[in-house]
Design a protein around this motif. Structure first.
Motif, PDB file in Angstrom:
ATOM      1  N   THR A  58       0.802  -1.221   0.000  1.00 33.17           N
ATOM      2  CA  THR A  58       0.000   0.000   0.000  1.00 33.17           C
ATOM      3  C   THR A  58       0.837   1.273   0.000  1.00 33.17           C
ATOM      4  O   THR A  58       0.308   2.356  -0.263  1.00 33.17           O
ATOM      5  N   GLN A 104      -3.029   6.442   4.191  1.00 35.54           N
ATOM      6  CA  GLN A 104      -4.071   6.963   3.305  1.00 35.54           C
ATOM      7  C   GLN A 104      -4.714   5.792   2.576  1.00 35.54           C
ATOM      8  O   GLN A 104      -4.029   5.011   1.917  1.00 35.54           O
ATOM      9  N   ALA A 105      -6.017   5.656   2.724  1.00 31.24           N
ATOM     10  CA  ALA A 105      -6.729   4.555   2.067  1.00 31.24           C
ATOM     11  C   ALA A 105      -6.589   4.673   0.556  1.00 31.24           C
ATOM     12  O   ALA A 105      -6.711   5.764  -0.010  1.00 31.24           O
ATOM     13  N   LEU A 106      -6.313   3.547  -0.100  1.00 33.76           N
ATOM     14  CA  LEU A 106      -6.120   3.536  -1.546  1.00 33.76           C
ATOM     15  C   LEU A 106      -7.428   3.179  -2.240  1.00 33.76           C
ATOM     16  O   LEU A 106      -7.938   2.070  -2.110  1.00 33.76           O
ATOM     17  N   SER A 107      -7.973   4.145  -2.974  1.00 33.04           N
ATOM     18  CA  SER A 107      -9.222   3.907  -3.704  1.00 33.04           C
ATOM     19  C   SER A 107      -9.054   4.165  -5.198  1.00 33.04           C
ATOM     20  O   SER A 107      -9.921   3.804  -5.991  1.00 33.04           O
ATOM     21  N   ALA A 108      -7.956   4.800  -5.584  1.00 25.70           N
ATOM     22  CA  ALA A 108      -7.713   5.113  -6.991  1.00 25.70           C
ATOM     23  C   ALA A 108      -7.077   3.906  -7.693  1.00 25.70           C
ATOM     24  O   ALA A 108      -6.543   2.999  -7.044  1.00 25.70           O
ATOM     25  N   ARG A 146      -1.339   4.235  -7.403  1.00 24.29           N
ATOM     26  CA  ARG A 146      -0.689   5.097  -6.414  1.00 24.29           C
ATOM     27  C   ARG A 146       0.791   5.169  -6.741  1.00 24.29           C
ATOM     28  O   ARG A 146       1.427   4.148  -7.033  1.00 24.29           O
ATOM     29  N   SER A 150      -6.392  11.996  -7.406  1.00 22.84           N
ATOM     30  CA  SER A 150      -7.512  11.582  -6.566  1.00 22.84           C
ATOM     31  C   SER A 150      -7.280  11.996  -5.113  1.00 22.84           C
ATOM     32  O   SER A 150      -8.193  12.435  -4.417  1.00 22.84           O
ATOM     33  N   ASN A 151      -6.034  11.855  -4.658  1.00 21.79           N
ATOM     34  CA  ASN A 151      -5.699  12.203  -3.285  1.00 21.79           C
ATOM     35  C   ASN A 151      -4.188  12.341  -3.177  1.00 21.79           C
ATOM     36  O   ASN A 151      -3.443  11.663  -3.885  1.00 21.79           O
ATOM     37  N   ASP A 196      -2.218   9.485  -5.169  1.00 16.07           N
ATOM     38  CA  ASP A 196      -3.225   8.606  -5.754  1.00 16.07           C
ATOM     39  C   ASP A 196      -3.778   9.242  -7.028  1.00 16.07           C
ATOM     40  O   ASP A 196      -4.186  10.411  -7.026  1.00 16.07           O
ATOM     41  N   ASP A 206      -6.233   9.307 -10.423  1.00 11.23           N
ATOM     42  CA  ASP A 206      -7.493   8.904 -11.060  1.00 11.23           C
ATOM     43  C   ASP A 206      -7.208   8.625 -12.540  1.00 11.23           C
ATOM     44  O   ASP A 206      -7.638   9.366 -13.430  1.00 11.23           O
ATOM     45  N   LYS A 223      -3.861  -0.760  -7.522  1.00 13.64           N
ATOM     46  CA  LYS A 223      -4.896  -1.192  -6.600  1.00 13.64           C
ATOM     47  C   LYS A 223      -5.303  -2.634  -6.877  1.00 13.64           C
ATOM     48  O   LYS A 223      -5.472  -3.019  -8.017  1.00 13.64           O
TER      49      LYS A 223
END
Length: 391
Positions: A297, A311-315, A318, A345-346, A361, A363, A391
């Motif tokens: 991560t 930091q949560a990975l949603s994209a 990273r 994204s972040n 992160d 997008d 991801k």
């Protein structure tokens, strides 16, 4: 993706299972591994491979790791604080009791006896080992981290008056320290008031020789010093004088040097304070979890040379960046992303000293565009290490 991990020393194999199937673990691995997991191996004379991204020390101390060199190379160094804390706590409590009753000397004396009248000899000679009780005695703890906090709490439960000193104690640890532990703001209060003193701080230029002549001059008589942290925290020459004058009743340490051996009132153990089966397993588990989290991560937890970054990975992708801590670096990173037609994204950036760590992160689902961006970062003089995580 499969990550490669080289292990040094005997790392508990059950703990290494925490790495999961995505890791190749090999103690003989020589070709540019992604990570090291070590215990006591001295890496100061070892050239760190170019592909190395992380070193996890299965233990709290990191004096065997070249921190500055690792940082400059973009290698994140982790330790496992608290994993062996209970083991060291029990060793210190046991040492306190051993000192009070002088059980080690009593055992040695008893084993010298011979003849049919051993019971009579025991009765005649046992008075020399009468000892004292720890109930009501004053106990000083220097360093209230994972180990020191446990010791302070248990010493109080054993009926001792406890003083604690730590100017850097964390809020989380502070909540776990008994309100009955008297926190002091000046270490001199520990030296002046305590019958027993134990120290649990890292070795730095500031802490080296914490117990020096000035410290011993502040103490009363018959003080027991317990050192399960680092040998260099005590000035041995000053210690010998303090023993000679009766200031120090006994010195118990887990760090042996030749000048400490075979001396009256000094007890030396072979660095086994944290060496229990449970502690070794806990350290291996934490080291494995830390490496897995970082490699999969990019998140950093329990690093000694870089800040904690989560930091949560949603994209879809990273990029992690280890960069020099220079002005406007975040703005420059953002501009480079924008110039490549990619949306952020972040983003999170945290610095520590001369370096910083960034989680970026993106997008963007096009792997080729992400790789091209990473290549541009690689070419930057201010970027030390770049990784892409999908991801």
């Amino acid at each position: 993706m499969v990550y490669t991990v080289k292990t040094y020393n005997n790392i508990n194999k059950i703990g290494l299972r925490e790495l999961g199937n995505g890791f190749q673990i090999d103690g003989e691995l020589k070709e540019n591994p992604d990570a090291y997991i070590i215990r006591s191996e001295n890496l100061h004379e070892t050239e760190l491979p170019s592909n190395l991204k992380a070193i996890a020390r299965a233990g709290a101390g990191t004096n065997n790791i070249p921190i500055d060199a690792a940082t400059a190379q973009g290698v994140v160094v982790f330790n496992t604080p608290g994993a062996n804390a209970n083991a060291v706590k029990e060793a210190v409590i046991a040492s306190t009791l051993l000192s009070a009753r002088d059980y080690i000397a009593a055992n040695k004396w008893t084993n010298t006896l011979t003849g049919d009248d051993v019971p009579k000899q025991v009765e005649a000679g046992k008075k020399q080992f009468a000892g004292s009780e720890i109930l009501g005695k004053t106990f000083g703890v220097i360093g209230l981290g994972a180990i020191g906090a446990r010791i302070a709490n248990d010493a109080y439960r054993l009926g001792m008056k406890v003083y604690g000193y730590d100017p850097y104690v964390s809020i989380e640890t502070a909540w776990n320290i008994s309100s009955h532990v008297r926190r002091v703001n000046d270490i001199k209060e520990i030296f002046t008031n305590c019958d027993y003193i134990t120290i649990h701080v890292p070795l730095t230029d500031e802490t080296k020789n914490t117990f020096d002549r000035a410290a011993f001059d502040l103490m009363g008589k018959d003080v027991t010093i317990i050192n399960f942290a680092r040998g260099e925290l005590v000035d041995n020459a000053a210690l010998f004088d303090a023993i000679e004058t009766g200031v120090v009743k006994r010195y118990i340490t887990d760090f042996g040097t030749e000048d400490l051996l075979n001396k009256d009132k000094i007890t030396v153990f072979p660095h086994v304070g944290g060496s229990t089966a449970e502690a070794e397993l806990n350290c291996a588990i934490m080291a494995g979890q830390t490496i897995r989290r970082f490699m999969e991560t990019g998140e950093i937890v329990n690093s000694v040379n870089f800040p904690n970054v989560k930091q949560a990975l949603s994209a879809p992708f990273r990029i992690t960046l280890i960069n020099k801590n220079v002005p406007n670096i975040v703005a420059r990173i953002s501009t480079r992303v924008s110039d490549n037609g990619i949306n952020i994204s972040n983003i999170i950036n945290r610095s520590k000293g001369d370096f910083a760590y960034t989680l970026l992160d993106l997008d963007e689902a096009d792997a080729a565009k992400v790789q091209a961006l990473a290549d541009e970062f690689e070419a930057s003089d201010n970027i030390v290490k770049v990784r892409i995580i999908k991801k």
